[in-house]
Design an enzyme around this catalytic site. Structure first.
Site, PDB file in Angstrom:
ATOM      1  N   HIS A   1       8.063  25.300 -41.688  1.00 35.56           N
ATOM      2  CA  HIS A   1       9.040  24.139 -41.466  1.00 35.56           C
ATOM      3  C   HIS A   1      10.684  24.708 -41.419  1.00 35.56           C
ATOM      4  O   HIS A   1      11.640  24.436 -41.701  1.00 35.56           O
ATOM      5  CB  HIS A   1       9.462  23.722 -43.122  1.00 35.56           C
ATOM      6  CG  HIS A   1       8.525  22.463 -43.297  1.00 35.56           C
ATOM      7  ND1 HIS A   1       7.108  22.789 -43.701  1.00 35.56           N
ATOM      8  CD2 HIS A   1       8.531  21.304 -43.495  1.00 35.56           C
ATOM      9  CE1 HIS A   1       6.479  21.688 -43.874  1.00 35.56           C
ATOM     10  NE2 HIS A   1       7.327  20.501 -44.158  1.00 35.56           N
TER      11      HIS A   1
ATOM     12  N   GLU B   1       1.877  12.110 -36.133  1.00 34.74           N
ATOM     13  CA  GLU B   1       2.680  12.257 -34.910  1.00 34.74           C
ATOM     14  C   GLU B   1       2.318  12.213 -33.631  1.00 34.74           C
ATOM     15  O   GLU B   1       2.656  11.524 -32.753  1.00 34.74           O
ATOM     16  CB  GLU B   1       3.204  13.789 -35.175  1.00 34.74           C
ATOM     17  CG  GLU B   1       4.175  13.818 -36.525  1.00 34.74           C
ATOM     18  CD  GLU B   1       3.356  13.972 -37.903  1.00 34.74           C
ATOM     19  OE1 GLU B   1       2.404  13.863 -37.930  1.00 34.74           O
ATOM     20  OE2 GLU B   1       4.199  13.969 -38.933  1.00 34.74           O
TER      21      GLU B   1
HETATM   22  C1  LIG Z   1       2.159  16.838 -39.858  1.00 37.95           C
HETATM   23  C2  LIG Z   1       3.509  16.359 -41.112  1.00 37.95           C
HETATM   24  N1  LIG Z   1       4.180  15.382 -40.959  1.00 37.95           N
HETATM   25  C3  LIG Z   1       5.091  15.257 -41.901  1.00 37.95           C
HETATM   26  C4  LIG Z   1       5.274  15.940 -42.781  1.00 37.95           C
HETATM   27  C5  LIG Z   1       6.381  15.558 -43.728  1.00 37.95           C
HETATM   28  N2  LIG Z   1       5.801  15.380 -45.068  1.00 37.95           N
HETATM   29  C6  LIG Z   1       5.629  15.996 -45.925  1.00 37.95           C
HETATM   30  S1  LIG Z   1       4.883  15.468 -47.347  1.00 37.95           S
HETATM   31  C7  LIG Z   1       4.813  14.053 -46.557  1.00 37.95           C
HETATM   32  C8  LIG Z   1       3.808  12.752 -47.488  1.00 37.95           C
HETATM   33  C9  LIG Z   1       2.438  13.173 -47.374  1.00 37.95           C
HETATM   34  O1  LIG Z   1       2.072  11.985 -48.282  1.00 37.95           O
HETATM   35  P1  LIG Z   1       0.721  12.070 -48.894  1.00 37.95           P
HETATM   36  O2  LIG Z   1      -0.358  12.741 -48.128  1.00 37.95           O
HETATM   37  O3  LIG Z   1       0.457  10.767 -49.478  1.00 37.95           O
HETATM   38  O4  LIG Z   1       0.934  13.210 -50.110  1.00 37.95           O
HETATM   39  P2  LIG Z   1       1.714  13.569 -51.356  1.00 37.95           P
HETATM   40  O5  LIG Z   1       3.030  14.135 -50.735  1.00 37.95           O
HETATM   41  O6  LIG Z   1       2.057  11.859 -51.791  1.00 37.95           O
HETATM   42  O7  LIG Z   1       1.045  14.411 -52.268  1.00 37.95           O
HETATM   43  C10 LIG Z   1       5.339  14.162 -45.251  1.00 37.95           C
HETATM   44  C11 LIG Z   1       5.255  12.863 -44.371  1.00 37.95           C
HETATM   45  C12 LIG Z   1       4.686  17.141 -43.018  1.00 37.95           C
HETATM   46  N3  LIG Z   1       4.609  17.825 -43.872  1.00 37.95           N
HETATM   47  N4  LIG Z   1       3.423  17.492 -41.877  1.00 37.95           N
END
Ligand SMILES: Cc1ncc(C[n+]2csc(CCOP(=O)(O)OP(=O)(O)O)c2C)c(N)n1
Lengths: 323, 318
Positions: free
Chosen positions: A129, A60
């Site tokens: 959230h 972000e």
């Molecule tokens: C700072 C932030 N940006 C965006 C999100 C929204 N978000 C939640 S899970 C996710 C994907 C994360 O992917 P990864 O790190 O590969 O972990 P996974 O969900 O596959 O376990 C996103 C973008 C968030 N929770 N926090």
């Protein structure tokens, strides 16, 4: 007039602005082929391609910063944060950079950029959230802050925001996306900084915006059955604040209640009421009141979240107490 | 020391508890009994169990919103976890935290986190405390491969190395960040190389192999405890279900998921147990035991009271 959901209305605004202005482009997480977690950017990648509808990494701070840089260099970025809570990850870019660039540069730089995100609670998404940040954004000189409550306003204000030439925090609400309403086709512009009287009444003015505006309208219907006629003002823009519309209304109703989902403490209600006492000291016949979230993080369990966030019944009760 | 073969049946049961926990949540979610978010960890049970079992109970851990399995493997009570999912007063956070914020300091769990990458500095801070207090606790932080593009990821890895902190970075690489294929948004998707570039040992492990995970974390913990500083472990795994409930999964082919099912952790460990001489009926017994644990937790959670509204106003300050 076509009936659209709030997210369809936003989608239409983005599509029209991208068609009209090649400088407009989008960045955000999962906004491309997936069309956005809340479907706001649905199908835009098919029309405008991945160059103008850009999927970002979960960075972000970087992609908000890139938005600012591209805006200073002639583009009109619309950046989506998945949840407004993540604005905090990019807080330096928003507050220290975007908001101050024009001023620090003596007007030589400008940041025509929109940061869109949904915020708020009511869905059990938990403390990281479910927050509402508009009062906090309104504290930052150099940011315009907008929070529409209806699909038509969402479209008209997003178009204005993209054209504003300034950094805009464009606040959507996660529980408004599926709400429906008539939305004018094509060039429908709602001016920034102009509140809207959504319901006329003689007994009390309720000022609100975003999702709690719908609560205020519902409360007004219930109150009407007891013979209390509330006037409901939708602020639509948080900063700059349209005090004229509020002052004009309270001259007739002589009572004022401000309702918002962000925390009551140091919230927008405090600001509005302070301005009313400064600008129209003898207008109100009963002390103005405000209703917002209680001063705790937003919990998950329904009984707890309902106790923390303002509800329709809380508005009805507050108004009854003020009559 | 590798995970003793004697403990493999327990690991199998633990992985089944995690799987069945998520299945129960899915059913409750579909039935409208669960509010908010649910990010299932189905397919990622081996890295949770292997990693957590290589730690001591009082070692610290942070995990993510996809951390139900990690929290349970670290020792969070299944009852308290289930009650938290249902927003009950008996939940591990009294219904305040929900699915994304499982917490239990009594087993070192300093919280799951809903902000991508936010858990890394928190675990590293716990490692700093351990170093300052001259204790030999280590800290482990789980994160997804999507987290490696956050600024705080880089900032934390650097500090951990510079201060030689007893922390273990475990990246569960399941290839997808929400609906995005991670290599499309990540310059070098071999994330262990980022760890390596900061000057710490970095390894890639088959994250679906509970024994391999255990061995890698045990070695890292040993190193951390003896003052050797941090280790980066990239656990290759696969998320068998969507990012969250309602994910249309348009970003991947059904065949890909089907292939992944053939090598998923529970199938894998089942085969391994049979090689070691366990019978199908042994596995069935473990399965029945796991089922009983979940049934008990469900009953406990369902019979628990909702929190009183006044509870919303406690726990803000000490
Ligand atoms: C700072 C932030 N940006 C965006 C999100 C929204 N978000 C939640 S899970 C996710 C994907 C994360 O992917 P990864 O790190 O590969 O972990 P996974 O969900 O596959 O376990 C996103 C973008 C968030 N929770 N926090």
């Amino acid at each position: 007039m076509p009936v659209l959901t709030y997210s369809q209305a936003l989608n239409e605004a983005l599509r029209e602005e991208m068609q009209a202005d090649p400088r407009v482009f989008l960045m955000g997480e999962d906004i491309g082929h997936h069309g956005g977690v809340f479907r706001v950017t649905k199908d835009l990648i098919d029309t405008f391609g991945p160059e103008r509808v850009r999927d970002t990494p979960i960075s972000e701070s970087a992609f908000v910063g890139l938005g600012i840089g591209s805006a200073m260099a002639g583009m009109r970025p619309v950046v989506e944060l998945l949840f407004m809570d993540f604005a905090l990850v990019a807080a330096d870019q928003i507050v220290n950079q975007a908001a101050k660039m024009r001023y620090m540069s003596g007007g030589t730089l400008s940041v025509p950029m929109v940061i869109r995100a949904q915020q708020g609670g009511g869905r059990g998404n938990g403390a990281q959230h479910s927050q509402s940040f508009e009062s906090w954004f309104a504290q930052i000189p150099g940011l315009i802050t907008i929070a529409p409550s209806t699909p038509a306003d969402a479209k008209g204000l997003l178009k204005s925001a993209i054209r504003a030439g300034n950094p805009v925090m464009f606040i959507e609400h996660k529980l408004l996306y599926s709400t429906k309403g008539e939305v004018p086709e094509g060039e429908h512009i709602v001016p920034i900084g102009k509140a809207d009287v959504k319901r006329v009444g003689r007994d009390i003015t309720i000022v609100s915006y975003s999702r709690t505006l719908l609560f205020a309208l519902e409360a007004a219907e219930q109150l009407s059955r007891q013979g209390i006629e509330a006037e409901v003002i939708d602020l639509r823009t948080i900063e700059p604040l349209d005090m004229d519309t509020i002052l004009e209304s309270i001259r007739g109703t002589v009572r004022l209640l401000v309702v918002h989902e962000s925390h009551t403490n140091c919230g927008l209600g405090a600001e509005i009421i302070a301005r009313v006492y400064e600008q129209a000291p003898d207008t109100l016949i009963t002390p103005a009141r405000r209703l917002g979230a209680k001063h705790v993080p937003i919990p998950v369990a329904e009984a707890l979240e309902d106790a923390v966030l303002p509800q329709v019944a809380d508005i009805v009760k507050a108004v009854e107490e003020m009559m | 020391m590798p995970l003793s073969p004697n403990r493999l049946p327990d690991a199998y049961r633990q992985m089944l508890v995690i799987r069945k926990f998520e299945e129960a949540i899915r059913d409750l979610y579909m039935g409208g009994k669960i509010r908010g978010s649910f990010h299932p960890c189905v397919g990622q049970e081996a890295s949770a169990v292997g990693a957590c079992w290589a730690l001591q109970k009082d070692d610290y851990m942070t995990c993510t919103y996809r951390g139900h399995g990690q929290a349970l493997a670290k020792g969070l009570s299944v009852r308290a976890a289930m009650a938290e999912m249902l927003g009950k007063a008996t939940g591990c956070s009294k219904g305040k935290g929900g699915s994304m914020h499982f917490t239990d300091p009594s087993v070192g769990l300093l919280g799951a986190n809903a902000i991508v990458a936010a858990g890394l500095p928190l675990a590293t801070g716990a490692a700093l405390a351990s170093q300052l207090q001259k204790q030999d606790h280590v800290a482990l932080t789980f994160f997804g491969e999507g987290a490696v593009n956050q600024g705080v990821f880089f900032e934390t890895l650097n500090l951990a190395v510079v201060w030689k902190l007893p922390v273990i970075f475990v990246c569960e690489n399941n290839h997808y960040s929400e609906m995005t294929v991670s290599h499309e948004t990540t310059s070098n998707s071999e994330t262990y190389k980022r760890g390596e570039s900061f000057g710490m040992p970095a390894v890639v492990v088959d994250g679906n192999d509970v024994e391999a995970m255990y061995a890698a974390v045990e070695a890292a913990a040993e190193r951390a405890r003896s003052g050797g500083g941090p280790t980066y472990i990239e656990a290759m795994t696969y998320r068998l279900w969507g990012h969250m409930m309602g994910d249309p999964e348009g970003y991947r082919a059904k065949e890909e998921v089907a292939r992944a099912r053939e090598v998923e952790p529970i199938v894998r460990l089942g085969k391994r147990l049979k090689e070691l001489g366990y019978s199908q009926s042994d596995l069935d017994t473990l399965n029945a035991e796991a089922e009983a644990i979940i049934a008990d937790a469900l009953q406990f959670a369902q019979n628990s009271p909702a929190p009183k509204p006044a509870e919303a106003f406690t726990d803000v300050f000490a």
